[in-house]
Design a protein around this motif. Structure first.
Motif, mmCIF file in Angstrom:
data_model
loop_
_atom_site.group_PDB
_atom_site.id
_atom_site.type_symbol
_atom_site.label_atom_id
_atom_site.label_comp_id
_atom_site.label_asym_id
_atom_site.label_seq_id
_atom_site.Cartn_x
_atom_site.Cartn_y
_atom_site.Cartn_z
ATOM 1 N N ARG A 88 117.014 57.600 5.438
ATOM 2 C CA ARG A 88 118.336 58.202 5.692
ATOM 3 C C ARG A 88 119.456 57.429 4.998
ATOM 4 N N ARG B 270 125.474 54.406 -1.849
ATOM 5 C CA ARG B 270 126.574 54.699 -0.926
ATOM 6 C C ARG B 270 127.540 55.704 -1.549
ATOM 7 N N ARG C 25 129.885 54.564 4.710
ATOM 8 C CA ARG C 25 128.645 54.741 5.467
ATOM 9 C C ARG C 25 128.060 53.369 5.769
ATOM 10 N N ASN C 26 127.748 53.150 7.039
ATOM 11 C CA ASN C 26 127.120 51.897 7.438
ATOM 12 C C ASN C 26 126.016 52.201 8.452
ATOM 13 N N PHE C 27 125.544 51.188 9.155
ATOM 14 C CA PHE C 27 124.452 51.399 10.095
ATOM 15 C C PHE C 27 124.837 52.315 11.248
ATOM 16 N N THR D 79 121.255 54.616 5.623
ATOM 17 C CA THR D 79 122.421 53.973 6.243
ATOM 18 C C THR D 79 122.574 52.561 5.670
ATOM 19 N N SER D 80 121.594 52.140 4.872
ATOM 20 C CA SER D 80 121.697 50.851 4.184
ATOM 21 C C SER D 80 120.793 50.885 2.958
ATOM 22 N N GLY E 24 126.481 55.083 10.665
ATOM 23 C CA GLY E 24 126.603 56.406 10.065
ATOM 24 C C GLY E 24 127.883 56.522 9.258
ATOM 25 N N TYR E 25 128.423 57.737 9.163
ATOM 26 C CA TYR E 25 129.653 57.962 8.406
ATOM 27 C C TYR E 25 130.877 57.539 9.213
#
Length: 448
Positions: A16, A375, A308-310, A18-19, A312-313
């Motif tokens: 997905r 990203r 976007r990070n762990f 997220t990282s 989510g948006y």
């Protein structure tokens, strides 16, 4: 290539993102707690005026939602609340000692589990215990995840008074047969009442989580769910693909693959949701997300400032994200770390004044470059390569270009309208660690 052929071609296991690198490909053997804490300190010093993000994982739930892929602890014993809160505050104190001075909080999110498992009074103790030792940015955003079935007026008022203005309700589906299979129950009336109450209290952004691809889900049932949701008019909607990973989450063994919509029906459900939401005035943001034009997520997408990070948006962008609690993941920009995954081990480590870190990854220079492009694609649908696209990546992009999912304009990659449904596949073309360590074991959910 027609849509059905594309679906069959690209409906493969995919991260997905997220990282980057994704957790299964972290080089944990090259990671040390000392390196991690140095990276936290350095990033904090370099971006002190920017502020930091804080994620707090509250793992407890009274019952198991069988679709769930999160780290949870099922219990009806609310005596677990206070010891866990004490440990969270102590972990935060340990990080404050590393930072050396008051941090400025720009973003705070309560995830789970079920944060509203905790009493309103205990949530107040937790948030006050965190905030009394730091400052807040003028544009700070506080948010939390809530179960419509157990979120009370007291929860909403207490958290609002503490600075929370955004919340997310986990709906998933209103079809009674689907709810029975996933063991998550809330009626449209319950959701409508709690949503209206939150708005009257003053919450300015309300998100609904919906999932397509659930057991026994069908077109008629999802259509009815979408009609209810549109009537309630949430500001944002997260429309996720169900991740069937029973080898990781045994609760999903309550049903089998035969009970799930097949890939063709699942794609029909996705298009039904996407087209219905767009027709209702929602804009498609990044991957899985839809927002009204007044919402900060849409505004950020328009300004190309979506992040976007762990979690989510988000429209907030910080280089330092600290995760507190069981299984929480932290990001110092140059390193990642993840906490231990059981409550008992977490409490034991904190009791001994040890950071509860289980594993991590130190990002290489190449990791940082690839993460930037992944990203950009996930957030902006494009990325610019000042030195040209590497040959190895270009080779992976060729079939995506031929299938009309991406286009190249000199050194810029652009995701096409058709390609938005295949963002995870597009990012895989850049995932060098995935190419290098291809495995026969399925460790990711199916892309669509």
């Amino acid at each position: 290539m027609d849509t059905l052929a594309l679906l069959k071609k690209y409906n493969v296991a995919a991260p997905r993102y997220t990282s980057y690198p994704t957790v299964p490909f972290w080089e944990t053997d090259k990671f040390s707690e000392e390196q991690w804490l140095i990276s936290v300190k350095n990033t904090f010093e370099d971006y002190k005026t920017e502020g930091i993000s804080l994620y707090i994982h509250l793992p407890f739930c009274e019952s198991l939602c069988t679709y769930c892929g999160c780290n949870t602890r099922i219990t009806k014993n609310h005596g677990v609340e206070q010891p866990y809160i004490n440990a969270l505050i102590k972990e935060w104190d340990m990080y404050l000692n590393i930072l050396g001075c008051k941090p400025k909080i720009k973003e705070l999110h309560l995830g789970g589990g079920t944060p509203t498992f905790f009493s309103a009074n205990n949530l107040k103790k937790l948030i006050n215990g965190i905030l009394e030792k730091c400052d807040q940015s003028d544009d700070a955003e506080f948010s939390f995840e809530a179960h419509p079935d157990n979120t009370t007026k007291e929860h909403l008022i207490t958290l609002y008074q503490l600075g929370f203005k955004r919340l997310s309700f986990g709906i998933q589906d209103f079809d009674p047969k689907v709810q029975l299979m996933i063991n998550r129950f809330q009626t449209p009336k319950q959701v409508e009442e709690i949503t209206e109450l939150a708005r009257n209290i003053g919450y300015t952004s309300i998100n609904f989580d919906l999932i397509y691809g659930l057991p026994f889900q069908n077109i008629d049932g999802l259509t009815e769910t979408l009609n209810y949701v549109i009537k309630m008019n949430p500001d944002r909607i997260a429309f996720y693909s169900y991740a069937h990973v029973p080898w990781l989450k045994p609760g999903q063994r309550r049903y089998t693959e035969k009970d799930l919509p097949n890939s063709e029906v699942k794609f029909i459900l996705y298009n039904l949701g996407k087209n219905t939401l767009i027709k209702a005035g929602y804009e498609n943001i990044g991957m899985d997300h839809f927002a009204k034009k007044h919402d900060s997520l849409f505004v950020a997408a328009q300004k190309n400032t979506l992040h976007r990070n762990f979690m989510g948006y988000t429209h907030q962008h910080t280089q330092l994200l600290i995760g507190l609690g069981v299984s929480s993941i932290s990001d110092s920009y140059t390193a990642f770390s993840q906490n231990v995954k059981t409550v008992e081990t977490y409490l034991e480590r904190i009791e001994k004044c040890h950071f509860p870190i289980e594993k991590g990854h130190i990002l290489s220079r190449k990791d940082l470059i690839l993460r930037k492009h992944i990203r950009n694609i996930m957030c902006d649908g494009k990325s610019l390569f000042h030195s040209g696209i590497p040959k190895t990546v270009h080779h992976k992009l060729v079939p995506l270009i031929e299938d009309g999912l991406v286009s190249l304009n000199e050194n810029q990659l652009n995701v096409t309208l058709k390609g938005k449904a295949f963002l995870r596949n597009i990012c895989m073309a850049f995932d060098e660690r995935l190419w290098e360590k291809e495995t026969n074991n399925q460790i990711f959910s199916i892309a669509i």
